[in-house]
Design an enzyme around this catalytic site. Structure first.
Site, mmCIF file in Angstrom:
data_model
loop_
_atom_site.group_PDB
_atom_site.id
_atom_site.type_symbol
_atom_site.label_atom_id
_atom_site.label_comp_id
_atom_site.label_asym_id
_atom_site.label_seq_id
_atom_site.Cartn_x
_atom_site.Cartn_y
_atom_site.Cartn_z
ATOM 1 N N GLY B 250 0.832 -1.201 0.000
ATOM 2 C CA GLY B 250 0.000 0.000 0.000
ATOM 3 C C GLY B 250 0.863 1.246 0.000
ATOM 4 O O GLY B 250 0.797 2.049 -0.906
ATOM 5 N N ILE B 477 -0.785 -5.015 5.433
ATOM 6 C CA ILE B 477 -0.349 -4.690 4.066
ATOM 7 C C ILE B 477 1.095 -5.135 3.854
ATOM 8 O O ILE B 477 1.783 -4.633 2.974
ATOM 9 C CB ILE B 477 -0.533 -3.186 3.771
ATOM 10 C CG1 ILE B 477 0.311 -2.311 4.712
ATOM 11 C CG2 ILE B 477 -1.998 -2.809 3.914
ATOM 12 C CD1 ILE B 477 0.290 -0.829 4.335
ATOM 13 N N GLY B 478 1.495 -6.102 4.673
ATOM 14 C CA GLY B 478 2.877 -6.586 4.622
ATOM 15 C C GLY B 478 3.612 -6.182 5.879
ATOM 16 O O GLY B 478 4.750 -6.574 6.121
ATOM 17 N N ALA B 521 0.051 -0.611 14.268
ATOM 18 C CA ALA B 521 0.484 -1.585 15.275
ATOM 19 C C ALA B 521 0.157 -1.091 16.672
ATOM 20 O O ALA B 521 -0.412 -1.817 17.493
ATOM 21 C CB ALA B 521 1.982 -1.842 15.137
ATOM 22 N N ARG B 624 8.505 -0.458 22.572
ATOM 23 C CA ARG B 624 8.577 -1.919 22.579
ATOM 24 C C ARG B 624 8.465 -2.451 21.151
ATOM 25 O O ARG B 624 7.556 -2.068 20.412
ATOM 26 C CB ARG B 624 7.432 -2.501 23.415
ATOM 27 C CG ARG B 624 7.516 -4.025 23.591
ATOM 28 C CD ARG B 624 6.250 -4.613 24.222
ATOM 29 N NE ARG B 624 5.893 -3.945 25.463
ATOM 30 C CZ ARG B 624 6.418 -4.240 26.656
ATOM 31 N NH1 ARG B 624 7.296 -5.209 26.768
ATOM 32 N NH2 ARG B 624 6.045 -3.557 27.721
ATOM 33 N N ILE B 625 9.379 -3.308 20.771
ATOM 34 C CA ILE B 625 9.313 -3.968 19.465
ATOM 35 C C ILE B 625 8.408 -5.182 19.626
ATOM 36 O O ILE B 625 8.650 -6.042 20.478
ATOM 37 C CB ILE B 625 10.715 -4.377 18.986
ATOM 38 C CG1 ILE B 625 11.626 -3.135 18.848
ATOM 39 C CG2 ILE B 625 10.643 -5.158 17.677
ATOM 40 C CD1 ILE B 625 11.149 -2.092 17.874
ATOM 41 N N LYS B 698 5.793 2.040 19.765
ATOM 42 C CA LYS B 698 5.572 3.147 18.841
ATOM 43 C C LYS B 698 5.669 2.644 17.395
ATOM 44 O O LYS B 698 6.031 1.507 17.131
ATOM 45 C CB LYS B 698 6.594 4.256 19.084
ATOM 46 C CG LYS B 698 6.354 4.982 20.397
ATOM 47 C CD LYS B 698 7.213 6.224 20.549
ATOM 48 C CE LYS B 698 8.650 5.888 20.856
ATOM 49 N NZ LYS B 698 9.406 7.046 21.389
ATOM 50 N N GLY B 699 5.347 3.555 16.480
ATOM 51 C CA GLY B 699 5.357 3.195 15.063
ATOM 52 C C GLY B 699 6.761 2.976 14.544
ATOM 53 O O GLY B 699 7.691 3.683 14.921
ATOM 54 N N GLU B 702 7.316 3.343 9.077
ATOM 55 C CA GLU B 702 7.775 4.413 8.190
ATOM 56 C C GLU B 702 9.089 5.029 8.645
ATOM 57 O O GLU B 702 9.744 5.735 7.894
ATOM 58 C CB GLU B 702 6.715 5.519 8.148
ATOM 59 C CG GLU B 702 5.376 5.015 7.676
ATOM 60 C CD GLU B 702 4.283 6.069 7.825
ATOM 61 O OE1 GLU B 702 3.423 6.136 6.952
ATOM 62 O OE2 GLU B 702 4.289 6.813 8.807
#
Lengths: 168, 739
Positions: B250, B477-478, B521, B624-625, B698-699, B702
């Protein structure tokens, strides 16, 4: 037009009423084999890669009527979810995909590519034109016809190398 | 079977998370590099994407597009087209849209295909029995126009720019600080228009049943997508269901509904048959969104010790007339580097090109590479190593607002990255290292992306047999949504992940924020966590213990010295938990961002001008991953996006008529396998951000692309001694400088 395709070992007698049907669309729409993907319909992305008579091709660039009597392997013939091929398992382990759309093409392409190498086909990067070695650079070069926009290339290279080493 | 026992939990993120629950659960699934649960389907070609598994009787649509740049469609040879073999309908309908919806619009984009705003705009849809017949008939379409193309504005330099008041800001006196500074740079960079080029072209298969529409399409934000489509069609959102279980990429291009969804839905309604409309690759390039080009003026200044005194960032971007989206290029500039004198400027021009929209990290993806490349220039001007220069200028608090950071790991990412990469070996003098024809250089960049959250709801069902089902309309979306949501539920409920099934991508499921802006996420993950937390409370009741004293592991509930299997405890009951998270004050009173640093070594051919990225490495902190494997892959993808941005990708537009010249994957160059070296990635696994959400995550999707291109162009400058301020740095530009 009657066309007989042997796909993943099974014979299909297709009656095509339109000569414009590409091999890709014949697989996807007429045989319901949706594993082969349409990314560009232009021969530019590799998502539609299948193996025809032992060689990988972009199935979008080929008309179905040209393949009467041909032996075709698609991703469905490489392995199923319950019986995955080593290359498929390696792609999962190394995360050689994200969205998954180019993935069938990558795996079919990689499978055929390793066979090309076993047969001694050189690439433009090969130092030894008679006995090319499977270096990471060779894998990158030989897999550059398969675009992955999620950009899992390093993981794809890892998966292919591991598969090749496991088979050696 | 009896009705499920339902529980729910709502949380608004107003305050710091004090509980840190995911560090106290013991299943040991969260954060692990678990393989994607949907992996076997994807590698075997059995995951179903949009244009697949057509219902019986499906017919095919192909878009007819304008051959003028501006004006009105006044006629179409519809009668002749209808006589062509297999043609069922030629649809010109006022409900068809001009351009895709922007992310989160929740209403239809601009409608009415009769007015043309850009070349290639869809103006009609031809539907035929077969794909080949539809394509052929659409190619034979001949429209009559009232042609006003001579009034079209194609080139940014000729656009009229608006300066939205709310998007300008300043502190101190930038001009004066620039004059008084010991060192300063005042530079202009340009970044080109780019295209997402997701591997799966936009597609939609639409069918109506009992007055309700189902569309299987390729979309990122199903809750708002269903509202957009309903609004376009003039029906209630309840009458629209969108399915996107698997989305072939996407990157922002599928945030909103697009031409194919509206066209297929209208055609299916008119014909009473399922209709499939798949965009051709060229149509994807020409009719879906692009990333805006940008012109950016950056002014930076520091004192004799290399302490920054000024940060100025002014940008000019574009979009179609009337579109509200305007790429927020300066988004992270206000808080990344210190300096009392600051200025932010934002200008939006109107062009007759396909609409501009969000593309992976809208804002920072093109803003950070430019400000970071300018930072490299200032460091050089000041005679300070770029790593050291940055370390001297990390602010204690957000210098524009005075707000504290929720956390800031930038210094650590830079130090760690420099050490791992071997930054000490960087050529001190630009243009000083050579290997035959190759000039060698190193560059680095700080990596910054704001952190965001959106309202999300999920349902987690605990079945009597001790298995769990996670349901939300979130998409994968992957990005790894299937993986992380499975892991979160498994961790919270103390189940092996194979006991958890995650169902996504159906707008009938509880609404999430969807995939966009790196929010997915954190937002949908927290909703799953809350739903499972509600279930934990119920389980604690049955264990007759406080939820804080409950331990769940491998399907067993443990409290003190008592333990019981979950299936035993459920005694035939089904527990259904619903969790909802909403953003709140926490994001207002703390500056939240994800952080990183990237390092790059390039070799530049003095003969051909070719740039090889030889080494690329990154260190990232994003709270946190949730899954170390999928998070790493997201970073890989972002960094490789950056290679394309720095070296290859540019939408080439014909200045005469706005024709998209390189509208396919042979001419629009995204990185291929051989363009990409081994990439080293380290995630700071100990990072936690208590202000982000209760998961403290967190994100990251991107983040990694926000600066890669700066590391690359700075490395090119180090290799060649020349600055390249116009992306992408193609061979012709390099050769011109190298002579």
């Amino acid at each position: 037009m009657d066309v007989t395709l042997t796909v993943n070992g099974a014979q299909h007698d297709l009656r095509l009423d339109d000569p414009r049907v590409s091999l890709l669309d014949a697989l996807r729409q007429h045989l319901d084999l949706n594993g082969t993907k349409k990314g560009c319909d232009h021969g530019q992305c590799g998502a539609c890669t299948v193996i025809v008579n032992g060689r990988r091709i972009n199935s979008c660039l080929s008309l179905a009527v040209m393949h009467d009597g041909d032996e075709i392997t698609t991703i469905e013939g490489i392995g199923t979810p319950d019986d995955l091929a080593p290359m498929q398992r390696a792609f999962i382990r190394h995360d050689g995909f994200q969205c998954g759309y180019c993935t069938p093409g990558q795996i079919v392409s990689a499978t055929a590519m390793l066979e090309e190498l076993r047969q001694g086909w050189p690439s433009q990067l090969s130092d030894d034109l008679k006995n090319p070695e499977l270096t990471d650079e060779e894998i990158r070069e030989r897999m550059s016809g398969n675009i992955c926009r999620c950009s899992c290339y390093p993981n794809i290279v890892d998966a292919i190398r591991e598969t090749a080493e496991g088979a050696a | 079977m009896s009705d499920p026992i339902t529980v729910s939990l709502f949380h608004r993120m107003n305050f710091r998370d004090e509980e840190n629950l995911l560090d106290r659960t013991v299943q040991g699934v969260i954060s692990t590099p678990m393989d994607r649960p949907e992996g076997p389907l994807k590698v075997s070609g059995t995951a179903t994407y949009a244009d697949e598994d057509h219902p019986p009787g499906t017919v095919y649509g192909w878009l007819v597009r304008a051959t003028i740049t501006k004006g009105w469609v006044v006629g179409l040879n519809s009668r002749a087209l209808r006589r062509m073999p297999g043609v069922l309908a030629v649809i010109r309908d006022e409900r068809m849209i001009r351009n895709p919806a922007q992310g989160g619009d929740a209403k239809s984009p601009y409608q009415g295909p009769a007015e043309v705003f850009y070349k290639g705009q869809p103006i009609a849809l031809v539907v035929a029995e077969t794909f080949e017949q539809a394509r052929d008939a659409a190619t034979a379409a001949q429209a009559e126009y009232l042609d006003r193309s001579h009034k079209a504005v194609i080139v940014p330099a000729e656009a009229e720019y608006e300066t939205p008041r709310g998007e300008q800001s300043s502190q101190g006196d930038l001009d004066r600080a620039m004059q008084e500074a010991a060192f300063s740079v005042d530079v202009e960079y340009t970044t080109p228009s780019m295209s997402h080029a997701s591997m799966e072209p936009h597609a939609a298969v639409a069918w109506w049943q009992d007055g309700r529409l189902t569309v299987r399409g390729s979309y990122q934000m199903l809750n708002t997508n269903a509202q957009e489509l309903a609004d376009a069609l003039g029906v209630s959102p309840k009458k629209v269901r969108i399915l996107s279980q698997y989305v072939g990429g996407g990157f922002g291009s599928k945030l909103g509904i697009s031409h194919e969804a509206v066209g297929a839905a209208i055609a299916a309604q008119k014909l009473g048959r399922p209709v499939a409309v798949a965009l051709h690759r060229r149509q994807v390039f020409e009719t879906t969104h692009r990333r805006s080009e940008s012109r950016q003026r950056v002014r930076l200044a520091c004192d004799a010790e290399g302490r920054m005194t000024a940060v100025g960032h002014e940008v000019w971007v574009s979009n179609l007339p009337g579109e509200s989206f305007s790429e927020p290029v300066t988004q992270s500039t206000p808080f990344t580097w210190a300096g009392e004198n600051r200025l932010i400027g934002h200008h939006i021009g109107r062009l007759n090109l396909n609409g501009a929209g969000s593309m992976r990290a809208p804002g920072e993806a093109i803003g950070v590479p430019v400000t970071e490349a300018a930072m490299d220039e200032l460091a050089e001007a000041a005679g300070i190593d770029p790593v050291e220069f940055r370390l001297r200028n990390i602010p204690e608090v957000d210098p524009s607002s005075g707000k504290p950071f929720s956390n800031n790991r930038l210094a650590e990412c830079i130090r760690r990255g420099a050490e791992k990469f071997g930054w000490a070996d960087r050529p001190k003098q630009p243009g000083s290292r050579r290997e035959g024809e190759w000039l060698i250089g190193m560059g680095m960049s700080a990596i910054i992306r704001v952190n965001m959250m959106g309202p999300s709801t999920a349902r987690v069902t605990l079945n009597p047999d001790g298995t769990a089902l996670v349901e939300t309309d979130m998409t994968d979306i992957g990005t790894g949504s299937y993986s992380i949501l499975t892991q979160i539920a498994a961790e919270m409920l103390g189940l092996p992940p194979e006991k958890v099934t995650t169902m996504l991508g159906d707008s009938d499921l509880p609404p999430s924020i969807g995939s966009g802006g790196s929010r997915g996420a954190a937002s949908s993950g927290t909703s799953v966590m809350l739903a499972a937390k509600a279930l934990r409370k119920k389980i604690a009741e049955r264990m007759d213990c406080d939820p804080d004293d409950l331990t769940l592991k491998d399907g067993t509930a443990i409290a003190g010295n008592r333990q019981r299997s979950l299936s035993d405890l459920l005694a035939g009951d089904t527990l259904e938990g619903t969790g909802t998270i909403k953003p709140g004050l926490a994001e207002m009173h703390h500056r939240q961002a994800s952080w990183g640093a990237e390092f790059c070594e390039v070799a530049v051919s003095s003969v051909t001008g070719e740039v090889h990225v030889r080494r690329l490495s990154g260190v990232f902190a994003a709270g946190r991953i949730l899954n170390a494997k999928t998070a790493r892959s997201q970073c890989l993808g972002g960094m490789i996006f950056g290679i394309g941005q720095a070296l290859h990708e540019k939408v080439e537009t014909d200045a005469r008529d706005g024709n998209f010249v390189n509208r396919d994957l042979a001419e629009y160059h995204v990185p291929a396998n051989l363009d990409v070296p081994h990439i080293d990635i380290e995630l700071l696994m100990d990072d936690r951000d208590a202000y982000a959400n209760p998961m403290r995550a967190k994100g990251i999707g991107e983040l990694a692309t926000c600066g890669t291109a700066a590391a690359i162009v700075s490395a090119i400058a180090n290799a060649t001694g020349h600055r390249f301020r116009h992306f992408p740095v193609t061979l012709d530009k390099v050769l011109e400088k190298l002579g």
